[in-house]
Design a protein around this motif. Sequence first.
Motif, PDB file in Angstrom:
ATOM      1  N   ARG A  25       3.414  -0.950 -10.961  1.00  0.00           N
ATOM      2  CA  ARG A  25       2.001  -0.962 -11.342  1.00  0.00           C
ATOM      3  C   ARG A  25       1.264  -2.095 -10.635  1.00  0.00           C
ATOM      4  NH1 ARG A  25       2.700  -1.470 -16.733  1.00  0.00           N
ATOM      5  NH2 ARG A  25       4.016   0.299 -17.105  1.00  0.00           N
ATOM      6  N   ALA A  26       1.871  -3.270 -10.601  1.00  0.00           N
ATOM      7  CA  ALA A  26       1.247  -4.415  -9.935  1.00  0.00           C
ATOM      8  C   ALA A  26       1.091  -4.149  -8.444  1.00  0.00           C
ATOM      9  CB  ALA A  26       2.082  -5.672 -10.170  1.00  0.00           C
ATOM     10  N   LEU A  27       2.094  -3.560  -7.845  1.00  0.00           N
ATOM     11  CA  LEU A  27       2.045  -3.266  -6.409  1.00  0.00           C
ATOM     12  C   LEU A  27       0.958  -2.242  -6.094  1.00  0.00           C
ATOM     13  CD1 LEU A  27       3.466  -3.747  -3.654  1.00  0.00           C
ATOM     14  CD2 LEU A  27       4.860  -1.756  -4.187  1.00  0.00           C
ATOM     15  N   SER A  32      -5.237   0.263  -1.380  1.00  0.00           N
ATOM     16  CA  SER A  32      -6.291   1.236  -1.080  1.00  0.00           C
ATOM     17  C   SER A  32      -5.627   2.556  -0.688  1.00  0.00           C
ATOM     18  CB  SER A  32      -7.149   0.738   0.083  1.00  0.00           C
ATOM     19  OG  SER A  32      -6.380   0.744   1.282  1.00  0.00           O
ATOM     20  N   ALA A  33      -6.431   3.586  -0.556  1.00  0.00           N
ATOM     21  CA  ALA A  33      -5.910   4.880  -0.112  1.00  0.00           C
ATOM     22  C   ALA A  33      -5.295   4.736   1.277  1.00  0.00           C
ATOM     23  CB  ALA A  33      -7.017   5.919  -0.107  1.00  0.00           C
ATOM     24  N   ALA A  34      -5.902   3.931   2.135  1.00  0.00           N
ATOM     25  CA  ALA A  34      -5.372   3.718   3.488  1.00  0.00           C
ATOM     26  C   ALA A  34      -3.991   3.048   3.426  1.00  0.00           C
ATOM     27  CB  ALA A  34      -6.343   2.876   4.306  1.00  0.00           C
ATOM     28  N   ASP A  35      -3.833   2.089   2.503  1.00  0.00           N
ATOM     29  CA  ASP A  35      -2.526   1.433   2.327  1.00  0.00           C
ATOM     30  C   ASP A  35      -1.455   2.448   1.938  1.00  0.00           C
ATOM     31  OD1 ASP A  35      -3.633  -1.104   2.819  1.00  0.00           O
ATOM     32  OD2 ASP A  35      -3.995  -1.469   0.686  1.00  0.00           O
ATOM     33  N   ASP A  41       3.342   7.214   5.742  1.00  0.00           N
ATOM     34  CA  ASP A  41       3.643   7.471   7.150  1.00  0.00           C
ATOM     35  C   ASP A  41       4.872   6.684   7.599  1.00  0.00           C
ATOM     36  OD1 ASP A  41       2.978   8.781   9.648  1.00  0.00           O
ATOM     37  OD2 ASP A  41       2.382   6.795  10.376  1.00  0.00           O
ATOM     38  N   GLN A  42       5.004   5.463   7.120  1.00  0.00           N
ATOM     39  CA  GLN A  42       6.190   4.669   7.447  1.00  0.00           C
ATOM     40  C   GLN A  42       7.454   5.336   6.897  1.00  0.00           C
ATOM     41  OE1 GLN A  42       5.699   0.481   6.385  1.00  0.00           O
ATOM     42  NE2 GLN A  42       3.515   0.676   6.835  1.00  0.00           N
ATOM     43  N   LEU A  43       7.380   5.865   5.682  1.00  0.00           N
ATOM     44  CA  LEU A  43       8.521   6.568   5.090  1.00  0.00           C
ATOM     45  C   LEU A  43       8.866   7.825   5.888  1.00  0.00           C
ATOM     46  CD1 LEU A  43       7.678   6.234   1.303  1.00  0.00           C
ATOM     47  CD2 LEU A  43       9.611   5.189   2.507  1.00  0.00           C
ATOM     48  N   ARG A  44       7.836   8.559   6.328  1.00  0.00           N
ATOM     49  CA  ARG A  44       8.056   9.763   7.135  1.00  0.00           C
ATOM     50  C   ARG A  44       8.758   9.405   8.437  1.00  0.00           C
ATOM     51  NH1 ARG A  44       5.857  11.763  11.421  1.00  0.00           N
ATOM     52  NH2 ARG A  44       4.190  10.208  11.431  1.00  0.00           N
ATOM     53  N   LYS A  45       8.281   8.351   9.099  1.00  0.00           N
ATOM     54  CA  LYS A  45       8.897   7.931  10.372  1.00  0.00           C
ATOM     55  C   LYS A  45      10.343   7.490  10.162  1.00  0.00           C
ATOM     56  CE  LYS A  45       4.594   6.661  12.622  1.00  0.00           C
ATOM     57  NZ  LYS A  45       3.687   5.569  13.003  1.00  0.00           N
ATOM     58  N   HIS A  46      10.594   6.792   9.076  1.00  0.00           N
ATOM     59  CA  HIS A  46      11.964   6.361   8.775  1.00  0.00           C
ATOM     60  C   HIS A  46      12.870   7.569   8.563  1.00  0.00           C
ATOM     61  CE1 HIS A  46      15.250   3.971   7.259  1.00  0.00           C
ATOM     62  NE2 HIS A  46      15.282   4.716   6.165  1.00  0.00           N
ATOM     63  N   ALA A  47      12.390   8.542   7.791  1.00  0.00           N
ATOM     64  CA  ALA A  47      13.176   9.757   7.550  1.00  0.00           C
ATOM     65  C   ALA A  47      13.467  10.477   8.860  1.00  0.00           C
ATOM     66  CB  ALA A  47      12.436  10.681   6.588  1.00  0.00           C
TER      67      ALA A  47
END
Length: 82
Positions: A25-27, A32-35, A41-47
């Motif tokens: 929740r804190a994180l 923002s939506a961009a964050d 996208d980082q998770l997709r690239k990692h996968a």
Amino acid sequence: DRSSVRQFVSRDWSAVAASKDRGWRALKSGRSAADVLSVADQLRKHAQRLRPDWPSRQERLDDLLIHQRVGEALRAVACRPR
């Protein structure tokens, strides 16, 4: 070793879950939506680094069908009078 395993198994798992919930929740509260899109996208690239063939044509089709069903369900709820 056995002692470490026993300690791990006997943890107060509800307290662990509550702590994780607070942390997430804190994180999320400062994002923002961009964050959020950047993290996704980082998770997709990692996968894709782990499994270059992902997503397969079938997985993409399955995902599209799920998105369509969710969209239909949301539209049905939005049309109902309160």
